[in-house]
Design a protein around this motif. Sequence first.
Motif, mmCIF file in Angstrom:
data_model
loop_
_atom_site.group_PDB
_atom_site.id
_atom_site.type_symbol
_atom_site.label_atom_id
_atom_site.label_comp_id
_atom_site.label_asym_id
_atom_site.label_seq_id
_atom_site.Cartn_x
_atom_site.Cartn_y
_atom_site.Cartn_z
ATOM 1 N N PRO A 1 7.720 5.228 7.465
ATOM 2 C CA PRO A 1 7.933 5.154 6.015
ATOM 3 C C PRO A 1 8.490 6.429 5.390
ATOM 4 O O PRO A 1 9.190 6.353 4.376
ATOM 5 C CB PRO A 1 6.533 4.840 5.472
ATOM 6 N N ASP A 2 8.208 7.568 5.983
ATOM 7 C CA ASP A 2 8.699 8.811 5.390
ATOM 8 C C ASP A 2 10.179 9.020 5.682
ATOM 9 O O ASP A 2 10.915 9.547 4.846
ATOM 10 C CB ASP A 2 7.872 9.989 5.896
ATOM 11 N N ALA A 3 10.605 8.583 6.847
ATOM 12 C CA ALA A 3 12.022 8.668 7.193
ATOM 13 C C ALA A 3 12.857 7.685 6.379
ATOM 14 O O ALA A 3 14.063 7.862 6.212
ATOM 15 C CB ALA A 3 12.220 8.406 8.685
ATOM 16 N N HIS A 4 12.184 6.629 5.870
ATOM 17 C CA HIS A 4 12.884 5.588 5.111
ATOM 18 C C HIS A 4 12.244 5.414 3.735
ATOM 19 O O HIS A 4 12.154 4.294 3.226
ATOM 20 C CB HIS A 4 12.824 4.262 5.873
ATOM 21 N N PHE A 5 11.831 6.522 3.145
ATOM 22 C CA PHE A 5 11.044 6.437 1.911
ATOM 23 C C PHE A 5 11.776 5.686 0.809
ATOM 24 O O PHE A 5 11.200 4.795 0.163
ATOM 25 C CB PHE A 5 10.652 7.835 1.434
ATOM 26 N N ASP A 6 13.038 6.020 0.567
ATOM 27 C CA ASP A 6 13.788 5.341 -0.493
ATOM 28 C C ASP A 6 13.922 3.849 -0.204
ATOM 29 O O ASP A 6 13.831 3.023 -1.121
ATOM 30 C CB ASP A 6 15.174 5.968 -0.654
ATOM 31 N N GLU A 7 14.108 3.490 1.065
ATOM 32 C CA GLU A 7 14.215 2.078 1.433
ATOM 33 C C GLU A 7 12.887 1.358 1.277
ATOM 34 O O GLU A 7 12.852 0.177 0.904
ATOM 35 C CB GLU A 7 14.719 1.952 2.868
ATOM 36 N N ALA B 1 0.828 -1.212 0.000
ATOM 37 C CA ALA B 1 0.000 0.000 0.000
ATOM 38 C C ALA B 1 0.859 1.257 0.000
ATOM 39 O O ALA B 1 0.516 2.255 -0.651
ATOM 40 C CB ALA B 1 -0.939 -0.005 1.205
ATOM 41 N N LEU B 2 1.972 1.220 0.728
ATOM 42 C CA LEU B 2 2.892 2.365 0.745
ATOM 43 C C LEU B 2 3.555 2.570 -0.611
ATOM 44 O O LEU B 2 4.108 3.631 -0.879
ATOM 45 C CB LEU B 2 3.950 2.176 1.830
#
Length: 284
Positions: A251-257, A214-215
């Motif tokens: 998820p925003d702190a690790h968006f690329d991951e 979903a993300l």
Amino acid sequence: MSLDFYRQPVDFSDPKDHAHLFDDVPRGPAATAGVVQGLLMHEHIAPAYGVSLSDRQHAEAHVRPVAGMLAAIVAHDARPLTEPRLPAERQVGVCRHFALLQVAMLRGQGLPARARCGFGAYFEAGRFLDHWVTEYWNDEQGRWVVVDAQMDPRQRELFRLAFDPLDMPRGQFLIAGQAWALCREGAADPQAFGILDMHGLWFVASNVIRDLAALNNREMLPWDGWGAMVMDDSKLDVELIDRIAALTREPDAHFDEVRTAYRDPRLAVPEAVFNHVLNRQEAA
């Protein structure tokens, strides 16, 4: 930027040829929740409205894209979406449909929004039931706000809500990654997480994978299965789920991951998934 990624309707949240139907929908999370509530009926809560669903209506819960939902809604009733349908005349879905339709409306208004998969603590005492909600970005407050668009006045009464479902307090909804962490730390019993007769750590792990999808703008049905999802705790890839759960908690702190992790074929939604309710493979 993660906010831009969640600002555009894509894939399942894209209304496509039905985008014009959103033109008259009032702006904002509260207003869109109200519109959604007048269009959809939860498959398993219909009796609370005095509604008995036909086989045709039950089949509507398997529609994945918003475009398909909208096509069915207006084919049955061509009035504007702002006109509430009678309970028995609403499009049938589950929590995921309420969240996704609201996400589509909010994105159509330029507001970053996304569907989240996890567990609700407000349906049954002592249990965390499989559930989906909406998150939208409140720029003034600088935070993601959690909304349960399914909770209309009837359901607020039915489930005796003592909080505002338009701004969910911490602990009432646990994203799957949070539930996984609590279970792994021994702070929660995995058997309290699930739905019907399905519960346990394996169920939590499957929702972690669904939330990752979903993300990445692939909001699957709650009963779609693929890849690393298993129905046996002993077969879990615990290390993999530990890693994904940590990413999805922030998820925003690790968006690329989050984006990179989704390239893993064990986690990405394939061309076909297994619909566990209909017991068959279906195109995703």
